[in-house]
Design a protein around this motif. Structure first.
Motif, PDB file in Angstrom:
ATOM      1  N   LYS A   1      59.036  40.797  75.847  1.00  0.00           N
ATOM      2  CA  LYS A   1      60.259  39.872  75.769  1.00  0.00           C
ATOM      3  C   LYS A   1      60.530  39.049  77.459  1.00  0.00           C
ATOM      4  O   LYS A   1      59.971  40.280  78.048  1.00  0.00           O
ATOM      5  CB  LYS A   1      61.721  39.282  75.451  1.00  0.00           C
ATOM      6  N   ASP A   2      60.084  37.235  77.143  1.00  0.00           N
ATOM      7  CA  ASP A   2      60.404  37.302  79.002  1.00  0.00           C
ATOM      8  C   ASP A   2      61.827  37.695  79.387  1.00  0.00           C
ATOM      9  O   ASP A   2      62.859  38.146  78.291  1.00  0.00           O
ATOM     10  CB  ASP A   2      60.247  36.083  79.631  1.00  0.00           C
TER      11      ASP A   2
ATOM     12  N   GLN B   1      64.137  35.621  79.746  1.00  0.00           N
ATOM     13  CA  GLN B   1      64.995  34.998  78.575  1.00  0.00           C
ATOM     14  C   GLN B   1      65.293  35.015  77.578  1.00  0.00           C
ATOM     15  O   GLN B   1      65.916  34.308  77.076  1.00  0.00           O
ATOM     16  CB  GLN B   1      64.770  33.250  78.819  1.00  0.00           C
ATOM     17  N   GLY B   2      64.327  35.695  76.676  1.00  0.00           N
ATOM     18  CA  GLY B   2      64.395  36.705  75.532  1.00  0.00           C
ATOM     19  C   GLY B   2      63.279  36.119  75.065  1.00  0.00           C
ATOM     20  O   GLY B   2      63.025  36.155  73.750  1.00  0.00           O
ATOM     21  N   ASN B   3      62.132  34.933  75.548  1.00  0.00           N
ATOM     22  CA  ASN B   3      61.309  34.717  74.799  1.00  0.00           C
ATOM     23  C   ASN B   3      60.423  35.494  74.315  1.00  0.00           C
ATOM     24  O   ASN B   3      59.429  36.054  75.671  1.00  0.00           O
ATOM     25  CB  ASN B   3      60.748  33.762  75.392  1.00  0.00           C
ATOM     26  N   ASP B   4      59.437  35.631  73.213  1.00  0.00           N
ATOM     27  CA  ASP B   4      58.445  36.344  72.935  1.00  0.00           C
ATOM     28  C   ASP B   4      57.527  36.022  73.962  1.00  0.00           C
ATOM     29  O   ASP B   4      56.615  34.721  74.077  1.00  0.00           O
ATOM     30  CB  ASP B   4      57.827  35.768  71.366  1.00  0.00           C
ATOM     31  N   GLN B   5      56.614  37.047  74.511  1.00  0.00           N
ATOM     32  CA  GLN B   5      55.695  37.078  75.433  1.00  0.00           C
ATOM     33  C   GLN B   5      54.384  37.145  74.616  1.00  0.00           C
ATOM     34  O   GLN B   5      53.877  37.981  73.922  1.00  0.00           O
ATOM     35  CB  GLN B   5      55.097  38.413  76.526  1.00  0.00           C
TER      36      GLN B   5
END
Length: 527
Positions: A221-222, A224-228
């Protein structure tokens, strides 16, 4: 003339030994040594020897002897000299052979199209000759040259294999002992290598992830916790030629725990420039983030703890300095006492900061003597009662408590910190129990309260610098989070240990141990 090359063996070193032995036998020799020319093969390494039927103890004798004689070269590749009988026997030749036939020392220069490779020195009976030295054979000289070229080529190949094996060993050691995680994938992004540091980092075993899609294993994840998405994969960026160094992201361990890492990606390409493998170097950032949080906590806590007493001191001092007001003696005295208390609090805070700095710099000096803990504890409890009469303290000290080896002032600081904490973190009327008991090796002191308690997840961190329990009461209580850190440093400097047992909202028991002056005697057993 033809000669057969031995079958390949398990290791390059074994190949060298077999080749040298076969060549010596073909030359009618009994024992010998092959000396590698460093200038020809590896200028940075020391001379390598591969010997046949010679022990390490006699090898220096032979090398010393051949260095003093005529050296072979490409024009005269084979040099033969009679060896002194005494030296021949020292080198392992039998007395009968030395007396009846004599022993020769032969040196053969080995070279191929790439240049000189080294020299083969061997011992043989003086009555024997190889097929390369028959005077009636017109092709003997050309046969010897052909033999030398073939042998040199085979030995050079074995040496290069040996060097490659060593290099592979070094790379394997780096891969296995690296503190950073290393993961290798093929051009289909399937995992083909997974080093022990990656196993420790993620909880996965290598045999469980080999052949798996690396994106599925790490679940990146990046920040910010968003899936890459796969299109943003660091491996694909490296495949496309982009430089990927210390890219911060979040990966997932086997148990679902997420943590920050710095990733460096690189690509191994074929001779045609096509991507073959991708390599990920993964460095755990958890400790760095914890240190950053400690620095932030230090700044916020210290600024608050310094500003509070300074503000109180300034407020009372400004009030007392007013010329338009008149204060009676009682009011003046109460304000001055408040200023004195806040100055003491400020002095203690600065002292603890300096103390913590000395501990970090390994500057904690100890004056170890025999110490009567029971007397010290009773003295400190009397001092606590004089300062806080409403505090209820129960003592559980056995008679004849053994003395300990300790620094009185330092242990007094430990007890003072533990007693102060027991009072500060008890929301109701403080009830404290101080207990002691001894074992064969140490004396243990415990300070118990019935206060707010400490959550289990925070009990491991409670002795760290600037760490404060996250309960509202704890955060509202004055303190910089240095007291227990100092206690641990003092106790461990004595060779003891300190720990806590606590249940949230039911109380805590802090215990520490100190070594006894002398060990308890073993019980007598009578049969």
């Amino acid at each position: 003339m033809s000669w057969s090359q031995p079958q390949p063996t398990d290791t390059p070193h074994d190949q060298m030994t077999v080749l040298v032995g076969s060549a010596i036998r073909l030359l009618r020799g009994d024992a010998g040594v092959f000396v590698v020319s460093n200038e020809a093969f590896d200028p940075q390494s020391s001379t390598e020897y591969t010997y046949y039927h010679l022990s390490k103890t006699v090898l220096p004798l032979l090398l010393s002897y051949v260095q003093e004689g005529m050296q072979p070269n490409s024009l005269h590749p084979l040099v033969v000299e009679a060896m002194p009988p005494e030296l021949a026997q020292q080198l392992g030749q039998s007395e009968d052979v030395v007396e009846e036939q004599g022993v020769e020392c032969c040196s053969l220069a080995l070279y191929d199209d790439d240049g000189p490779l080294g020299t083969l020195h061997f011992l043989r009976r003086a009555t024997l000759r190889s097929c390369f030295e028959r005077h009636n054979d017109e092709d003997a000289e050309s046969s010897l040259q052909l033999f030398v070229m073939q042998l040199a080529t085979s030995l050079r190949f074995a040496l290069r294999s040996q060097a490659l094996s060593k290099e592979q060993g070094r790379l394997a050691a780096i891969f296995s002992h690296s503190t950073e995680g290393i993961l290798t994938v093929d051009n289909a992004l399937r995992i083909i290598d997974f080093n022990p540091a990656m196993e420790r980092l993620t909880g996965w075993r290598e045999n469980e992830v080999l052949g798996q899609f690396y994106f599925k294993v790490l679940r990146p994840k990046d920040r910010q916790g968003n899936d890459q998405g796969l299109q943003n994969s660091v491996i694909l960026r490296a495949f496309s030629g982009e430089e990927v160094i210390n890219r911060e992201m979040i990966i997932c361990a086997r148990d679902g725990q997420r943590f920050s890492v710095a990733v460096t990606a690189s690509c191994v390409r074929s001779v045609h420039g096509d991507p073959m493998n991708g390599i990920l170097n993964i460095r755990d950032l958890t400790r760095e983030h914890q240190q950053e949080e400690q620095r932030s906590t230090f700044i916020s806590v210290i600024s608050h703890e310094l500003q509070t007493p300074i503000a109180i001191i300034k407020g009372y001092a400004s009030t007392l300095s007013r010329t338009d007001a008149r204060f009676d003696a009682k009011t003046i005295r109460s304000r001055l006492l408040a200023i004195e208390d806040e100055a003491d609090r400020l002095n203690k805070l600065v002292g603890n900061l300096l103390y913590a700095s000395r501990i970090q710099a390994n500057g904690l000096q100890m004056d170890i003597t025999t110490l009567d803990l029971a007397h010290l504890i009773r003295s400190m409890v009397r001092r606590l009662h004089a300062k806080s009469p409403d505090v209820q303290v129960t003592l559980a000290i056995p008679p004849q408590l053994p003395v300990v080896m300790a620094d009185r002032e330092r242990i007094e600081e430990v007890l003072q910190n533990l007693l102060d904490n027991a009072v500060k973190y008890s929301p109701r009327r403080p009830e404290i129990t101080v207990a002691c008991y001894s074992t064969g090796e140490e004396v243990i002191v415990s300070v118990s309260d019935v206060g707010m308690g400490i959550a289990l997840r925070e009990q491991q961190q409670i002795f760290d610098r600037f760490h404060r329990v996250g309960e509202p009461l704890s955060q509202a209580t004055p303190g910089a989070g240095l007291g227990l850190y100092i206690c641990r440093a003092i106790v461990e400097a004595h060779g003891g240990r300190i720990w806590v047992e606590s249940t949230l909202r039911q109380g805590s028991t802090f215990s520490f141990s100190l070594p006894r002056e002398e060990k308890a005697p073993l019980p007598m057993v009578v049969f």
